[in-house]
Design a protein around this motif. Structure first.
Motif, PDB file in Angstrom:
ATOM      1  N   ALA A  12      -8.581 -29.873   8.145  1.00 55.12           N
ATOM      2  CA  ALA A  12      -9.891 -29.688   8.757  1.00 55.12           C
ATOM      3  C   ALA A  12     -10.135 -28.223   9.088  1.00 55.12           C
ATOM      4  N   VAL A  13      -9.077 -27.508   9.519  1.00 53.05           N
ATOM      5  CA  VAL A  13      -9.177 -26.084   9.853  1.00 53.05           C
ATOM      6  C   VAL A  13      -7.989 -25.388   9.189  1.00 53.05           C
ATOM      7  N   GLN A  14      -8.171 -24.929   7.960  1.00 53.16           N
ATOM      8  CA  GLN A  14      -7.081 -24.358   7.180  1.00 53.16           C
ATOM      9  C   GLN A  14      -6.469 -23.145   7.874  1.00 53.16           C
ATOM     10  N   ASP A  15      -7.300 -22.276   8.463  1.00 48.87           N
ATOM     11  CA  ASP A  15      -6.797 -21.041   9.059  1.00 48.87           C
ATOM     12  C   ASP A  15      -5.937 -21.279  10.291  1.00 48.87           C
ATOM     13  N   ALA A  16      -6.013 -22.476  10.852  1.00 50.90           N
ATOM     14  CA  ALA A  16      -5.226 -22.774  12.040  1.00 50.90           C
ATOM     15  C   ALA A  16      -3.768 -23.070  11.709  1.00 50.90           C
ATOM     16  N   VAL A  17      -3.442 -23.260  10.421  1.00 51.60           N
ATOM     17  CA  VAL A  17      -2.066 -23.589  10.006  1.00 51.60           C
ATOM     18  C   VAL A  17      -1.665 -22.628   8.899  1.00 51.60           C
ATOM     19  N   PRO A  18      -1.279 -21.399   9.232  1.00 55.31           N
ATOM     20  CA  PRO A  18      -0.973 -20.412   8.188  1.00 55.31           C
ATOM     21  C   PRO A  18       0.193 -20.812   7.297  1.00 55.31           C
ATOM     22  N   ASP A  19       1.095 -21.688   7.776  1.00 51.81           N
ATOM     23  CA  ASP A  19       2.225 -22.109   6.948  1.00 51.81           C
ATOM     24  C   ASP A  19       1.837 -23.148   5.907  1.00 51.81           C
ATOM     25  N   ALA A  20       0.651 -23.710   6.023  1.00 55.17           N
ATOM     26  CA  ALA A  20       0.239 -24.766   5.099  1.00 55.17           C
ATOM     27  C   ALA A  20      -0.555 -24.165   3.948  1.00 55.17           C
ATOM     28  N   TRP A  21       0.139 -23.539   3.029  1.00 52.30           N
ATOM     29  CA  TRP A  21      -0.517 -22.989   1.844  1.00 52.30           C
ATOM     30  C   TRP A  21       0.386 -23.226   0.641  1.00 52.30           C
ATOM     31  N   SER A  22      -0.242 -23.393  -0.494  1.00 54.28           N
ATOM     32  CA  SER A  22       0.504 -23.609  -1.729  1.00 54.28           C
ATOM     33  C   SER A  22       0.712 -22.282  -2.444  1.00 54.28           C
ATOM     34  N   GLY A  23       1.707 -22.232  -3.321  1.00 51.79           N
ATOM     35  CA  GLY A  23       1.932 -21.029  -4.115  1.00 51.79           C
ATOM     36  C   GLY A  23       3.196 -20.303  -3.753  1.00 51.79           C
ATOM     37  N   SER A  24       4.215 -21.017  -3.305  1.00 57.61           N
ATOM     38  CA  SER A  24       5.482 -20.385  -2.964  1.00 57.61           C
ATOM     39  C   SER A  24       6.153 -19.849  -4.223  1.00 57.61           C
ATOM     40  N   ASP A  25       6.918 -18.748  -4.072  1.00 62.48           N
ATOM     41  CA  ASP A  25       7.651 -18.206  -5.224  1.00 62.48           C
ATOM     42  C   ASP A  25       8.713 -19.184  -5.708  1.00 62.48           C
ATOM     43  N   ALA A  26       9.243 -19.985  -4.809  1.00 59.58           N
ATOM     44  CA  ALA A  26      10.243 -20.983  -5.189  1.00 59.58           C
ATOM     45  C   ALA A  26       9.637 -22.360  -5.013  1.00 59.58           C
ATOM     46  N   PRO A  27       9.203 -22.984  -6.095  1.00 58.80           N
ATOM     47  CA  PRO A  27       8.547 -24.290  -5.956  1.00 58.80           C
ATOM     48  C   PRO A  27       9.503 -25.311  -5.358  1.00 58.80           C
ATOM     49  N   PRO A  28       8.982 -26.245  -4.569  1.00 64.13           N
ATOM     50  CA  PRO A  28       9.853 -27.234  -3.941  1.00 64.13           C
ATOM     51  C   PRO A  28      10.552 -28.103  -4.971  1.00 64.13           C
ATOM     52  N   ILE A  29      11.771 -28.503  -4.653  1.00 62.93           N
ATOM     53  CA  ILE A  29      12.558 -29.337  -5.559  1.00 62.93           C
ATOM     54  C   ILE A  29      12.225 -30.796  -5.291  1.00 62.93           C
ATOM     55  N   PRO A  30      11.879 -31.560  -6.298  1.00 61.26           N
ATOM     56  CA  PRO A  30      11.536 -32.959  -6.058  1.00 61.26           C
ATOM     57  C   PRO A  30      12.743 -33.730  -5.545  1.00 61.26           C
ATOM     58  N   ILE A  31      12.485 -34.735  -4.755  1.00 62.44           N
ATOM     59  CA  ILE A  31      13.576 -35.509  -4.171  1.00 62.44           C
ATOM     60  C   ILE A  31      13.965 -36.605  -5.154  1.00 62.44           C
TER      61      ILE A  31
END
Length: 328
Positions: A165-184
């Motif tokens: 609802a308020v993207q700027d309020a959660v700076p850690d919630a963004w996509s595009g990490s240099d190391a993509p998450p490993i699927p479980i």
């Protein structure tokens, strides 16, 4: 505009059942409009949450997602280390935690008077699993600002576009990490070809020497298998296309919903104006009746006064005539 104040207002609104969201948002927007019109406008732009996102926000409000999200690094590390025993242990624990959270979410929704369907609970489960797979998705899920469910798609980052609802309020919630998450899920290693599957040079020489045999063998051999990388690329492209179409459809739905809500608000304002004017008209009609009655009373008083004045003049004239007659 204070982004923290907007986020707090959004969290409070997102805890409301989706069926009550528009009414509560309109009330809060009107409340804020007197002091901060910019904040009121931002509140009016907050999207109504999908049912699954609402349930996740309820869990986040209770702090129930912390354990699940904090399991994510251990799961990703076990996957990176290719430790089958640790992966199996963590996967069993993950299943237990996710199952308990889904049940807790269902109970919270029921306590709020709006039980959800199994389909919604499947989306809640997928969102929790995505929060465990991707740290950015974990931050989004724990924020209490989720407006749509999340989904983990293989090695890709979880799509967080329009999820908060308020993207700027959660700076850690963004996509595009240099190391993509490993699927479980356990990585599959390519197997080495067995001795039986290796080509027999003698047989190959015999086939090359006998064209007829080569033709028969070609007819009897199965068609080559599809290229797995190409199939994965095609599947990923199809998923990307579907995600774009879904996002466009969501945007169109949001626009239509916003227009509908704005129209409803305008209609409510007009209805309020009509009711106010109707009340004023009724009061004016009552005042007119009272004024008319008062005027009629004054007219009667005037008529009586005029009659009395005429009689007094007649008496005066008679008295004057009598006095003059006596003077003679």
């Amino acid at each position: 505009m204070d982004i923290d104040t907007l986020a707090d207002d959004a969290r409070a609104l997102l805890l409301q059942p989706p069926v009550d969201f528009v009414r509560e948002r309109t009330a809060r927007q009107r409340e804020r409009r007197e002091d901060d019109r910019e904040l009121a406008t931002a509140i009016g732009a907050i999207r109504k949450p999908a049912p699954a996102a609402w349930v996740v926000d309820l869990l986040a409000h209770d702090g129930a997602l912390d354990e699940a999200v904090e399991m994510g690094p251990a799961l990703r590390q076990a996957q990176a280390d290719a430790d089958p025993r640790e992966i199996a242990t963590l996967r069993r624990r993950r299943s237990s935690v996710v199952r308990a959270l889904v049940q807790a979410g269902a109970a919270l929704a029921e306590d709020a008077g709006h039980p959800v369907t199994p389909t919604v609970l499947d989306q809640v489960r997928a969102t929790i699993e995505a929060a465990m797979a991707d740290p950015h998705a974990g931050a989004a899920a724990r924020s209490g600002l989720l407006v749509r469910p999340l989904e983990s798609a293989g090695f890709d980052d979880v799509d967080l576009d329009g999820a908060l609802a308020v993207q700027d309020a959660v700076p850690d919630a963004w996509s595009g990490s240099d190391a993509p998450p490993i699927p479980i899920e356990r990585a599959r290693r390519p197997r080495k070809p067995s001795r039986a599957s290796r080509p027999d040079p003698t047989a190959a020489d015999r086939t090359a020497a006998d064209p007829a045999t080569a033709a028969d063998q070609a007819d009897s051999e199965p068609a080559p298998a599809a290229d797995p990388p190409a199939a994965r690329r095609a599947a990923r492209q199809a998923e990307t296309t579907a995600r774009t179409e879904s996002r466009d459809a969501d945007a169109a739905l949001d626009a239509a919903t916003s227009e509908l809500e704005a129209a409803e608000e305008r209609r409510a304002d007009r209805q309020h104006t009509v009711e106010r004017l109707r009340a004023e008209l009724e009061r004016a009609a009552t005042d007119l009746e009272d004024a008319t009655a008062h005027l009629e009373r004054l007219e009667r008083v005037r008529d009586d006064a005029e009659t009395a004045s005429d009689r007094a003049r007649e008496v005066l004239a008679a008295a004057q005539q009598h006095r003059r007659s006596l003077g003679r």
